[in-house]
Write an enzyme that holds these catalytic residues in place. Structure first.
Site, mmCIF file in Angstrom:
data_model
loop_
_atom_site.group_PDB
_atom_site.id
_atom_site.type_symbol
_atom_site.label_atom_id
_atom_site.label_comp_id
_atom_site.label_asym_id
_atom_site.label_seq_id
_atom_site.Cartn_x
_atom_site.Cartn_y
_atom_site.Cartn_z
ATOM 1 N N ARG A 1 -55.874 -32.530 38.021
ATOM 2 C CA ARG A 1 -54.899 -32.074 37.023
ATOM 3 C C ARG A 1 -53.488 -32.139 37.586
ATOM 4 O O ARG A 1 -52.541 -32.483 36.875
ATOM 5 C CB ARG A 1 -55.259 -30.671 36.550
ATOM 6 C CG ARG A 1 -56.594 -30.648 35.799
ATOM 7 C CD ARG A 1 -56.866 -29.324 35.129
ATOM 8 N NE ARG A 1 -56.947 -28.188 36.024
ATOM 9 C CZ ARG A 1 -58.066 -27.723 36.566
ATOM 10 N NH1 ARG A 1 -59.223 -28.317 36.316
ATOM 11 N NH2 ARG A 1 -58.049 -26.664 37.352
ATOM 12 N N ILE B 122 -62.066 -33.667 30.614
ATOM 13 C CA ILE B 122 -62.837 -32.778 31.470
ATOM 14 C C ILE B 122 -62.335 -33.071 32.880
ATOM 15 O O ILE B 122 -62.617 -34.119 33.442
ATOM 16 C CB ILE B 122 -64.345 -33.056 31.368
ATOM 17 C CG1 ILE B 122 -64.815 -32.829 29.938
ATOM 18 C CG2 ILE B 122 -65.112 -32.175 32.352
ATOM 19 C CD1 ILE B 122 -66.244 -33.263 29.707
ATOM 20 N N SER B 123 -61.533 -32.178 33.378
ATOM 21 C CA SER B 123 -60.967 -32.378 34.710
ATOM 22 C C SER B 123 -61.238 -31.109 35.516
ATOM 23 O O SER B 123 -60.436 -30.199 35.523
ATOM 24 C CB SER B 123 -59.471 -32.690 34.618
ATOM 25 O OG SER B 123 -58.823 -31.783 33.759
ATOM 26 N N PRO B 124 -62.376 -31.057 36.172
ATOM 27 C CA PRO B 124 -62.790 -29.829 36.833
ATOM 28 C C PRO B 124 -62.030 -29.490 38.107
ATOM 29 O O PRO B 124 -62.133 -28.372 38.595
ATOM 30 C CB PRO B 124 -64.269 -30.064 37.132
ATOM 31 C CG PRO B 124 -64.417 -31.541 37.195
ATOM 32 C CD PRO B 124 -63.398 -32.100 36.248
#
Length: 116
Positions: free
Chosen positions: A24, A17-19
């Site tokens: 990223r 989970i890399s919002p």
């Protein structure tokens, strides 16, 4: 760790989970040119419907109580990728359809041999 595995010609699959785009981008930098970003496009409403642990409900209640939790999609933003390698549908497509899309991409890019 992932960068070391990739440098040794290994493959790494990481579901994170890399919002944030910056996070990223950092992962992409660590892995290098063989980084494949897969975006699972799913509306927050669908995520909330599937939430068996009730985390979205807790986050929404915390917001009402004036105590935000920093929960992605509720009181913390999600920054969708600008140019993901692959975009999958988290709704309206079966897991099999999404898997075929990943395999097709990997074949097209030469990561795996084309299936007969």
């Amino acid at each position: 760790m992932a960068g070391e595995i990739v440098r040794a010609s290994g493959a790494v699959i990481c579901a994170a989970i890399s919002p944030y785009r910056a996070t990223r981008a950092e992962a992409r930098k660590m892995v290098g040119e063989n980084f494949i970003e897969v975006y699972m496009d799913t509306p927050v409403e669908v995520c909330e419907q599937r939430d068996v642990k009730g985390l979205y409900a807790k986050a929404r209640q915390a917001m009402l109580d004036g105590k935000p939790m920093g929960f992605t999609g509720v009181d913390d933003p999600y920054e969708p990728p600008i140019e993901p390698s692959i975009t999958l549908k988290g709704f309206g497509a079966s897991p099999e359809e999404n898997a075929r899309k990943i395999i097709a991409y990997l074949e097209e890019q030469g990561y795996i041999a084309k299936q007969a």
